[in-house]
Design a protein around this motif. Structure first.
Motif, PDB file in Angstrom:
ATOM      1  N   ILE A 108       7.344   6.447  -2.324  1.00 53.95           N
ATOM      2  CA  ILE A 108       6.707   7.630  -1.895  1.00 53.95           C
ATOM      3  C   ILE A 108       6.884   7.948  -0.405  1.00 53.95           C
ATOM      4  CG2 ILE A 108       4.414   8.963  -1.785  1.00 53.95           C
ATOM      5  CD1 ILE A 108       3.970   7.361  -4.418  1.00 53.95           C
TER       6      ILE A 108
ATOM      7  N   THR B  20       8.392  10.881   1.874  1.00 57.95           N
ATOM      8  CA  THR B  20       7.533  11.616   2.896  1.00 57.95           C
ATOM      9  C   THR B  20       8.177  11.446   4.279  1.00 57.95           C
ATOM     10  OG1 THR B  20       5.625  10.766   1.627  1.00 57.95           O
ATOM     11  CG2 THR B  20       5.048  11.423   3.824  1.00 57.95           C
TER      12      THR B  20
ATOM     13  N   SER C  81       1.139   3.748   2.762  1.00 57.24           N
ATOM     14  CA  SER C  81       1.590   3.779   1.821  1.00 57.24           C
ATOM     15  C   SER C  81       2.149   2.315   1.112  1.00 57.24           C
ATOM     16  CB  SER C  81       2.873   4.790   1.523  1.00 57.24           C
ATOM     17  OG  SER C  81       3.404   5.067   0.356  1.00 57.24           O
TER      18      SER C  81
ATOM     19  N   LEU D 105      -2.549   6.128  -0.096  1.00 59.98           N
ATOM     20  CA  LEU D 105      -2.464   6.456  -1.409  1.00 59.98           C
ATOM     21  C   LEU D 105      -3.240   5.537  -2.566  1.00 59.98           C
ATOM     22  CD1 LEU D 105       1.526   7.026  -1.105  1.00 59.98           C
ATOM     23  CD2 LEU D 105      -0.376   8.761  -1.569  1.00 59.98           C
TER      24      LEU D 105
ATOM     25  N   ILE E  98      -5.070  10.146  -1.319  1.00 61.45           N
ATOM     26  CA  ILE E  98      -4.447  10.927  -2.383  1.00 61.45           C
ATOM     27  C   ILE E  98      -4.299  10.013  -3.397  1.00 61.45           C
ATOM     28  CG2 ILE E  98      -2.394  12.188  -3.005  1.00 61.45           C
ATOM     29  CD1 ILE E  98      -1.929  13.064  -0.198  1.00 61.45           C
TER      30      ILE E  98
ATOM     31  N   GLN F 223      -2.562   9.699  -6.640  1.00 57.11           N
ATOM     32  CA  GLN F 223      -1.374  10.265  -7.111  1.00 57.11           C
ATOM     33  C   GLN F 223      -0.894   9.961  -8.758  1.00 57.11           C
ATOM     34  OE1 GLN F 223       1.179  11.951  -6.492  1.00 57.11           O
ATOM     35  NE2 GLN F 223       3.187  11.233  -7.440  1.00 57.11           N
TER      36      GLN F 223
ATOM     37  N   THR G 158       4.187   7.226 -10.938  1.00 59.94           N
ATOM     38  CA  THR G 158       5.450   7.577 -10.269  1.00 59.94           C
ATOM     39  C   THR G 158       6.259   6.275 -10.405  1.00 59.94           C
ATOM     40  OG1 THR G 158       4.190   8.586  -8.661  1.00 59.94           O
ATOM     41  CG2 THR G 158       6.300   8.612  -8.386  1.00 59.94           C
TER      42      THR G 158
ATOM     43  N   CYS H 299       4.466  14.571  -3.919  1.00 64.17           N
ATOM     44  CA  CYS H 299       3.362  13.931  -3.285  1.00 64.17           C
ATOM     45  C   CYS H 299       3.677  14.051  -1.694  1.00 64.17           C
ATOM     46  CB  CYS H 299       3.337  12.549  -3.735  1.00 64.17           C
ATOM     47  SG  CYS H 299       1.901  11.718  -2.831  1.00 64.17           S
TER      48      CYS H 299
ATOM     49  N   TYR I  67       2.418  17.339  -0.300  1.00 63.35           N
ATOM     50  CA  TYR I  67       0.951  17.276  -0.561  1.00 63.35           C
ATOM     51  C   TYR I  67       0.474  16.551   1.034  1.00 63.35           C
ATOM     52  CZ  TYR I  67      -3.883  17.274  -1.861  1.00 63.35           C
ATOM     53  OH  TYR I  67      -5.212  17.439  -2.229  1.00 63.35           O
TER      54      TYR I  67
ATOM     55  N   HIS J 144      -3.925  14.295  -6.837  1.00 68.51           N
ATOM     56  CA  HIS J 144      -2.494  15.018  -6.895  1.00 68.51           C
ATOM     57  C   HIS J 144      -1.933  14.377  -8.303  1.00 68.51           C
ATOM     58  CE1 HIS J 144       1.545  15.369  -5.645  1.00 68.51           C
ATOM     59  NE2 HIS J 144       1.072  16.660  -5.527  1.00 68.51           N
ATOM     60  N   ASP J 145      -2.403  14.871  -9.308  1.00 64.88           N
ATOM     61  CA  ASP J 145      -1.968  14.343 -10.679  1.00 64.88           C
ATOM     62  C   ASP J 145      -1.523  15.520 -11.640  1.00 64.88           C
ATOM     63  OD1 ASP J 145      -4.296  15.528 -11.121  1.00 64.88           O
ATOM     64  OD2 ASP J 145      -5.385  13.536 -11.640  1.00 64.88           O
TER      65      ASP J 145
END
Ligand SMILES: NC(=O)c1ccc[n+]([C@@H]2O[C@H](COP(=O)([O-])OP(=O)(O)OC[C@H]3O[C@@H](n4cnc5c(N)ncnc54)[C@H](O)[C@@H]3O)[C@@H](O)[C@H]2O)c1
Length: 272
Positions: free
Chosen positions: A22, A26, A94, A148, A192, A194, A197, A229, A232, A251-252
């Protein structure tokens, strides 16, 4: 989709391991949005080499830091401030790791030394990072710090193991430190939560494939991808979300507020 909503903003991105991460997605999205940043990961992860390719692609530098080590974090923040020429506007945490998940230990039989290690990496590191940023006064006013998380912090997902407890702790640290960062520095702190993933960390969770499919069928909008993600995350780094803080933001695709979907019911009735 590329709007320069991060033009002039500077930051640090933790956790880009490979092109599935992620944090990797990003970094590319932040770059496209005009932001400048330093990439970092644990020294052991850097030895795998892939992050250097990303650094070249986005024209930045990589600084090694074990997120559980305060000395490393202090050196990283000093380096970022010097390289980027001033204080930071955004930081992405992250990072996640459970030795018990890696070694397939059942939750009812956890190794508590491994549990502490995973807790330190996945949750306490967020406190260490923010403490370092706070004491150095390294964040600009209206800056944004994001970590995250996953919904196992609120609900039971048996295979998520001790990572569920780590995420609950992580979200609590975001609220607790976020209060002081807000009051004293006008900086926001959010997590967030998520969708599942397919990343290196994600694949470590037993039965992820089945679970991804289940979450996809439960969520009215379907699972959120790593790229989504990243989109976002940059909204939370931008000036458009300046008063959003102390939140755990789902965020799902709607998974967290869906009791059951018709797709799942139809499947179960089909089996009967
Ligand atoms: N993949 C999913 O299904 C999912 C869902 C919700 C939340 N998340 C969270 O997203 C974040 C990123 O994970 P990902 O899915 O991109 O997987 P990933 O494996 O690509 O990223 C995890 C990162 O943590 C880094 N890390 C581990 N120990 C570290 C340490 N001591 N110091 C610094 N870095 C360290 C790893 O090197 C790696 O880059 C994690 O917090 C994860 O729990 C993932």
């Amino acid at each position: 989709m590329s709007y320069k909503i991060l033009e002039g903003k500077k930051g640090i991105i933790f956790g880009a391991l490979d092109d599935q991460s992620i944090a990797w997605k990003t970094a590319k999205t932040v770059h496209d949005a005009g932001g400048k940043f330093i990439l970092t990961n644990a020294p052991v992860a850097l030895r795998m080499g892939a992050i250097k390719e990303l650094a070249e692609e986005v024209g930045t530098k990589v600084f090694p830091a074990d997120a559980t080590n305060l000395e490393d974090l202090n050196s990283l923040v000093d380096f970022a401030q010097t390289e980027l020429g001033g204080n930071l506007d955004f930081v992405l945490h992250s990072i996640g790791m459970s030795v018990n998940v890696r070694k397939g230990k059942h939750y009812t039989d956890l190794n508590h030394d491994w549990m502490q290690k995973g807790w330190d990496v996945s949750a306490v590191s967020f406190h260490k990072l923010m403490q370092c940023l706070y004491k150095k006064d390294a964040m600009n006013t209206w800056g944004s710090i994001v970590a995250l998380s996953y919904i196992a912090a609120q609900r039971t997902f048996p295979n998520y193991n001790d990572m569920a407890d780590n995420k609950a702790y992580l979200e609590s640290i975001a609220r607790s430190f976020g209060y002081f960062f807000g009051k004293d520095k006008k900086v926001r702190v959010n997590t967030i939560s998520q969708s599942p993933t397919l990343t290196t960390a994600g694949k470590g969770v037993k039965g992820l494939d089945g679970f991804l499919k289940y979450a996809e069928e439960m969520s009215p909008l379907g699972n959120a991808t790593a790229e989504e993600c990243a989109d976002y995350i940059i909204s939370l780094f931008s000036d458009y979300t300046r008063k959003v803080t102390l939140q755990n933001l789902f965020h799902d695709g709607g998974f967290s507020n869906t009791g059951v979907s018709q797709d799942i019911i139809d499947r179960l009735m089909g089996d009967s």
